[in-house]
Motif scaffolding. Structure first.
Motif, mmCIF file in Angstrom:
data_model
loop_
_atom_site.group_PDB
_atom_site.id
_atom_site.type_symbol
_atom_site.label_atom_id
_atom_site.label_comp_id
_atom_site.label_asym_id
_atom_site.label_seq_id
_atom_site.Cartn_x
_atom_site.Cartn_y
_atom_site.Cartn_z
ATOM 1 N N GLY A 57 0.824 -1.216 0.000
ATOM 2 C CA GLY A 57 0.000 0.000 0.000
ATOM 3 C C GLY A 57 0.850 1.254 0.000
ATOM 4 N N LEU A 58 1.945 1.230 -0.747
ATOM 5 C CA LEU A 58 2.860 2.374 -0.736
ATOM 6 C C LEU A 58 2.306 3.528 -1.576
ATOM 7 N N PRO A 59 2.810 4.743 -1.331
ATOM 8 C CA PRO A 59 2.379 5.863 -2.177
ATOM 9 C C PRO A 59 2.944 5.778 -3.598
ATOM 10 N N ARG A 60 4.049 5.064 -3.740
ATOM 11 C CA ARG A 60 4.718 4.982 -5.044
ATOM 12 C C ARG A 60 5.676 3.799 -4.979
ATOM 13 N N LYS A 61 6.337 3.522 -6.099
ATOM 14 C CA LYS A 61 7.247 2.365 -6.093
ATOM 15 C C LYS A 61 8.422 2.595 -5.131
ATOM 16 N N PHE A 62 9.120 1.498 -4.801
ATOM 17 C CA PHE A 62 10.149 1.573 -3.776
ATOM 18 C C PHE A 62 11.240 0.542 -4.090
ATOM 19 N N ASN A 63 12.480 0.972 -3.989
ATOM 20 C CA ASN A 63 13.611 0.090 -4.298
ATOM 21 C C ASN A 63 14.476 -0.142 -3.059
ATOM 22 N N ILE A 64 14.912 -1.379 -2.896
ATOM 23 C CA ILE A 64 15.801 -1.734 -1.777
ATOM 24 C C ILE A 64 17.010 -2.478 -2.335
ATOM 25 N N SER A 65 18.184 -2.143 -1.817
ATOM 26 C CA SER A 65 19.396 -2.832 -2.258
ATOM 27 C C SER A 65 20.313 -3.092 -1.068
ATOM 28 N N VAL A 66 20.991 -4.228 -1.125
ATOM 29 C CA VAL A 66 21.870 -4.640 -0.030
ATOM 30 C C VAL A 66 23.236 -4.999 -0.610
ATOM 31 N N ALA A 67 24.243 -4.223 -0.260
ATOM 32 C CA ALA A 67 25.597 -4.481 -0.761
ATOM 33 C C ALA A 67 26.421 -5.118 0.349
ATOM 34 N N GLY A 68 27.012 -6.263 0.033
ATOM 35 C CA GLY A 68 27.779 -6.980 1.058
ATOM 36 C C GLY A 68 29.252 -6.625 1.094
ATOM 37 N N GLY A 69 29.675 -5.755 0.165
ATOM 38 C CA GLY A 69 31.096 -5.403 0.114
ATOM 39 C C GLY A 69 31.854 -6.257 -0.883
ATOM 40 N N GLY A 70 31.147 -6.921 -1.782
ATOM 41 C CA GLY A 70 31.793 -7.791 -2.762
ATOM 42 C C GLY A 70 32.388 -7.042 -3.932
ATOM 43 N N ALA A 71 32.946 -7.809 -4.861
ATOM 44 C CA ALA A 71 33.736 -7.228 -5.949
ATOM 45 C C ALA A 71 32.878 -6.704 -7.099
ATOM 46 N N VAL A 72 31.575 -6.987 -7.073
ATOM 47 C CA VAL A 72 30.714 -6.531 -8.172
ATOM 48 C C VAL A 72 29.826 -5.377 -7.682
ATOM 49 N N GLU A 73 29.875 -4.287 -8.404
ATOM 50 C CA GLU A 73 29.097 -3.093 -8.056
ATOM 51 C C GLU A 73 27.598 -3.394 -8.124
ATOM 52 N N VAL A 74 26.849 -2.972 -7.097
ATOM 53 C CA VAL A 74 25.403 -3.234 -7.079
ATOM 54 C C VAL A 74 24.598 -1.929 -7.148
ATOM 55 N N LEU A 75 25.288 -0.798 -7.145
ATOM 56 C CA LEU A 75 24.628 0.518 -7.287
ATOM 57 C C LEU A 75 23.590 0.745 -6.192
ATOM 58 N N GLU A 76 23.933 0.327 -4.962
ATOM 59 C CA GLU A 76 22.916 0.396 -3.906
ATOM 60 C C GLU A 76 22.495 1.832 -3.619
ATOM 61 N N GLU A 77 23.373 2.792 -3.867
ATOM 62 C CA GLU A 77 23.029 4.181 -3.501
ATOM 63 C C GLU A 77 22.010 4.806 -4.451
ATOM 64 N N THR A 78 21.575 4.040 -5.472
ATOM 65 C CA THR A 78 20.502 4.535 -6.344
ATOM 66 C C THR A 78 19.126 4.072 -5.846
ATOM 67 N N ASN A 79 19.074 3.459 -4.665
ATOM 68 C CA ASN A 79 17.837 2.867 -4.144
ATOM 69 C C ASN A 79 17.226 3.710 -3.002
ATOM 70 N N ASP A 80 15.930 3.481 -2.757
ATOM 71 C CA ASP A 80 15.262 4.192 -1.660
ATOM 72 C C ASP A 80 15.852 3.787 -0.309
ATOM 73 N N ILE A 81 16.018 2.486 -0.108
ATOM 74 C CA ILE A 81 16.774 2.008 1.061
ATOM 75 C C ILE A 81 18.043 1.364 0.528
ATOM 76 N N ALA A 82 19.181 1.859 0.988
ATOM 77 C CA ALA A 82 20.464 1.299 0.558
ATOM 78 C C ALA A 82 21.228 0.859 1.796
ATOM 79 N N LEU A 83 21.513 -0.427 1.867
ATOM 80 C CA LEU A 83 22.283 -0.980 2.989
ATOM 81 C C LEU A 83 23.630 -1.424 2.456
ATOM 82 N N ARG A 84 24.702 -0.982 3.093
ATOM 83 C CA ARG A 84 26.052 -1.396 2.666
ATOM 84 C C ARG A 84 26.789 -1.971 3.867
ATOM 85 N N ALA A 85 27.361 -3.137 3.705
ATOM 86 C CA ALA A 85 28.093 -3.777 4.799
ATOM 87 C C ALA A 85 29.329 -2.948 5.172
ATOM 88 N N VAL A 86 29.519 -2.754 6.473
ATOM 89 C CA VAL A 86 30.702 -2.032 6.970
ATOM 90 C C VAL A 86 31.212 -2.739 8.222
#
Ligand code: SF4
Length: 556
Positions: A217-246
C-alpha cells in the motif's frame, strides 16, 4: 443474545462479552475498511490525506475501491475473454506482475521477482519454457537483476504468473506502488572481499515483503538494495533504502542510506545509522511504514521517498522510524566505519576465483540483457554441468555462473561461446546497459537496445580505450537504465530533422557510482541516433587525448 438455558450469571457474562465486541467494533470501524474490517496502513494513510483536505490521485482511488491483491478474479476473467486491461485496470494487474505494454506491443510483459538476482538452473529452465510457451521465446535481464518476459498474449498472462509460482517465483508487487525486486551483491557467499553474505537478509526481506499485506500500500514504487562489500558493483546508492556492509568497532553492520533516485538526480543520503544484520528486516519494515504514513498520495511526481526526506529532513524521518520501532537506532560516525575494497568496475565479467578453494565464478556477457530461449536453456545446462546449478543475475544486465572448478573453467567458457555469448568484452561493451526502449515501452523516445548494440559495434571497430567505461541508454526520463550514473549517459529524445522528428538522445557525461559517485551532466542535447556513433567516438577520443594521467570521466 439470551438463551433460556443459560443461568443468570452466564447471561450477565455474555452481555459483558457482547458489549466488549461492540466497543471494539466502535474503535475499529472509523477509518477502517468496509464491512467492519480493521483499518490497514493504506486505508489509514489515505484517510489522513483526505482529512487534511488532500485529493487522492486516481491510482489511490483504485486501491481504495478494493485492494488490488484481491482482484485476481478480474485478471482471470479478462484472460478468459482474451482482452487486455484499460489503463487503471492495468495498474491493478501490475500488483500481480502483469503489465500491458500497448501501444508499443499489443501484449503483456511479466516482471519476475528474483531476490538478489540468484536463481537455480531448475528455475531458469522453467522460465525458458514459459517464455517459449506463453511469451516471445526470450527473456530480458533488467537493471534490477531481474527477468522480464514479453510478448505475452492476453489469454496467457494468468498462465505465466501461475507457472512462475509453481517454480517458486512470485511476481506480486513487481509493478505499481510496491517494493521492487531486491538487488544485492551478486557474488554473495562466494566473494573473497565481501564483509557480509547478503543472502540470508535478502531472503528474509523478500519473504517479509511478500507476506506483509500492509507493504502493498505504498504511495509509489520503492527500491531496496543490499551491498555486502563484494567485488561486483550493485549501485545500492541509487535505491530508496540502501544498505552497505561495513566493519565498525563493535562488529559488522549495514550502513543505512535513504532516498536514492537518480532519475531525479539524487543518491541515497547518509543517515548516520548502522544496523545489525539480524535487525535489518525490522528496520526496513519501520522505514516502509513511515513512508506509507508520510508519503504524498495527491501527486505522483512527488510521491517517492526522496520527497518525504526533503520535507521532513533525515533526522525527523529517522526519529519517526525509531518511534515506530520503540528503540533508538545505533549511530556511528562515517569516519569510524571501515569499508571493503571498492568493487571492480566491470567486475561482473570474466573469470574470478571464489573464496572457496578451487572454485570460480564466470561472468557471462549478454547483448544488453536479452537471451533467447536456447540461450536460457543452455545457461541452465552449463550451470548444472560445470557449476552448482546456481545463476546470479546482475544490475549490469548480465549473469554469473558460480562454483565452477578450476579444471572445468576452460570447458565452461567454450560452452558459453557455443551459445553465442561471451565471458569477456571490450572496455566499452562491458558496461553497456539499455532499457527496453520503444520496441517494448510506450514511454521511450528511441530504440535503446538496438542503438546500444549498434553503438558498441561502431566504437569497438574504431577505438580501444584503456579503462572500463559505462555507457547507459535510457528511453525516457524514468531512467530505468540510470543514464545519470554512467560515464556516458544517453537519454532518449526526439530530434527535429526538417519537418520530421527522428530518434535520438541527449548526451550526458561524467556520471558514476560507488567511488566515482556523481550525477552526469548534459553536454549535447538532441543527437540523432544515426550520428550517435561518431558523436560518442569524438567524446571518447577527446577524453583519451586531453585527460590528465589517470583522469576519469567524472573529473574530465
Ligand atoms: Fe520505458 Fe522509460 Fe523505463 Fe526505458 S526508461 S523502459 S522508456 S519507462
Amino acid at each position: 443474545m439470551t438463551d433460556p438455558g443459560f443461568t443468570g450469571e452466564q447471561q450477565e457474562y455474555l452481555k459483558g462479552f457482547m458489549a466488549g465486541v461492540e466497543a471494539r467494533r466502535g474503535t475499529l470501524l472509523p477509518g477502517g475498511g468496509e464491512g467492519g474490517a480493521p483499518p490497514d496502513a493504506l486505508r489509514a494513510a489515505q484517510d489522513a490525506t483526505i482529512a487534511r483536505g488532500g485529493k487522492l490521485v486516481p491510482q489511490e482511488d483504485a486501491k481504495r475501491a478494493k485492494h488490488p491483491l484481491d482482484r485476481w478474479d478480474e485478471l482471470t476473467a479478462r484472460a478468459q475473454a482474451n482482452t487486455f486491461p484499460k489503463p487503471i485496470d492495468d495498474f491493478i494487474g501490475r500488483y500481480h506482475g502483469l503489465f500491458f505494454v500497448g501501444p508499443a506491443q499489443d501484449a503483456f510483459m511479466c516482471r519476475l521477482r528474483i531476490p538478489g538476482g540468484i536463481l537455480s538452473a531448475h528455475q531458469l529452465d522453467g522460465i525458458a519454457e514459459i517464455a517459449r510457451d506463453c511469451a516471445g521465446a526470450y527473456a530480458d535481464i533488467t537493471t534490477r537483476a531481474n527477468l522480464q518476459l514479453r510478448e505475452i498474449p492476453a489469454a496467457k498472462g494468468i498462465e505465466v504468473v501461475a507457472r512462475l509460482a509453481e517454480l517458486g517465483i512470485i511476481p506480486k508487487g513487481t509493478g505499481a506502488d510496491n517494493i521492487r525486486n531486491i538487488t544485492a551483491s551478486p557474488t554473495a557467499g562466494i566473494d573473497a572481499q565481501e564483509l557480509i553474505d547478503t543472502r540470508p537478509l535478502v531472503r528474509a526481506l523478500h519473504h517479509h515483503i511478500l507476506n506483509t499485506r500492509d507493504l502493498f500500500g505504498l504511495p509509489r514504487k520503492f527500491n531496496i538494495s543490499v551491498a555486502g562489500g563484494g567485488a561486483v558493483e550493485v549501485l545500492e546508492e541509487t535505491n530508496d533504502i540502501a544498505l552497505r556492509a561495513v566493519r565498525t568497532p563493535d562488529g559488522l553492520r549495514y550502513r543505512l542510506t535513504l532516498g536514492g533516485i537518480t532519475g531525479h538526480r539524487d543518491f541515497a543520503r547518509p543517515t548516520g545509522v548502522v544496523v545489525k544484520p539480524e535487525d535489518a528486516v525490522r528496520v526496513c519494515d519501520a522505514i516502509l511504514r513511515v513512508f506509507i504514513a508520510e508519503g504524498d498520495r495527491t501527486d505522483r511526481k512527488t510521491a517517492r521517498l526522496k520527497y518525504v526526506l526533503d520535507r521532513l529532513g533525515v533526522d525527523r524521518f529517522i526519529a519517526l522510524v525509531e518511534q515506530r520501532l520503540g528503540i533508538a537506532l545505533e549511530r556511528i560516525e562515517d569516519a569510524a566505519l571501515d569499508h571493503a575494497p571498492p568493487p571492480a568496475k566491470h567486475g561482473h565479467m570474466g573469470i574470478h576465483a571464489q573464496k572457496q578453494d578451487g572454485l570460480n565464478y564466470v561472468g557471462i556477457v549478454t547483448p544488453v540483457g536479452r537471451l533467447a530461449f536456447a540461450q536460457l536453456q543452455g545457461i541452465a545446462a552449463l550451470a548444472r554441468r560445470f557449476g552448482s546449478g546456481t545463476i546470479r543475475l546482475t544490475v549490469w544486465q548480465n549473469l554469473i555462473v558460480s562454483d565452477v572448478p578450476d579444471s572445468a573453467v576452460a570447458e565452461a567458457c567454450a560452452a558459453i561461446a557455443a551459445l553465442g555469448l561471451g565471458w569477456q568484452a571490450s572496455k566499452l561493451r562491458g558496461g553497456l546497459v539499455a532499457c527496453t526502449g520503444n520496441a517494448g515501452c510506450k514511454f521511450a523516445a528511441s530504440n535503446t537496445k538496438r542503438h546500444a548494440a549498434e553503438l558498441a559495434d561502431f566504437l569497438d571497430a574504431r577505438i580501444t580505450v584503456d579503462a572500463p567505461i559505462n555507457i547507459h541508454l535510457t528511453g525516457c526520463h524514468h531512467s530505468c537504465a540510470q543514464h545519470y550514473v554512467a560515464d556516458i549517459g544517453l537519454l532518449g529524445a526526439k530530434v527535429e530533422r526538417g519537418d520530421d522528428l527522428v530518434e535520438g538522445y541527449d548526451l550526458h557525461v561524467g556520471g558514476g557510482a560507488g567511488p566515482e559517485q556523481k550525477i552526469g551532466r548534459m553536454i549535447l542535447p538532441k543527437v540523432a541516433a544515426d550520428v550517435l556513433g561518431p558523436t560518442v567516438l569524438a567524446v571518447l577520443s577527446a577524453w583519451m587525448r586531453d585527460r590528465a594521467p589517470g583522469e576519469t570521466f567524472q573529473a574530465f
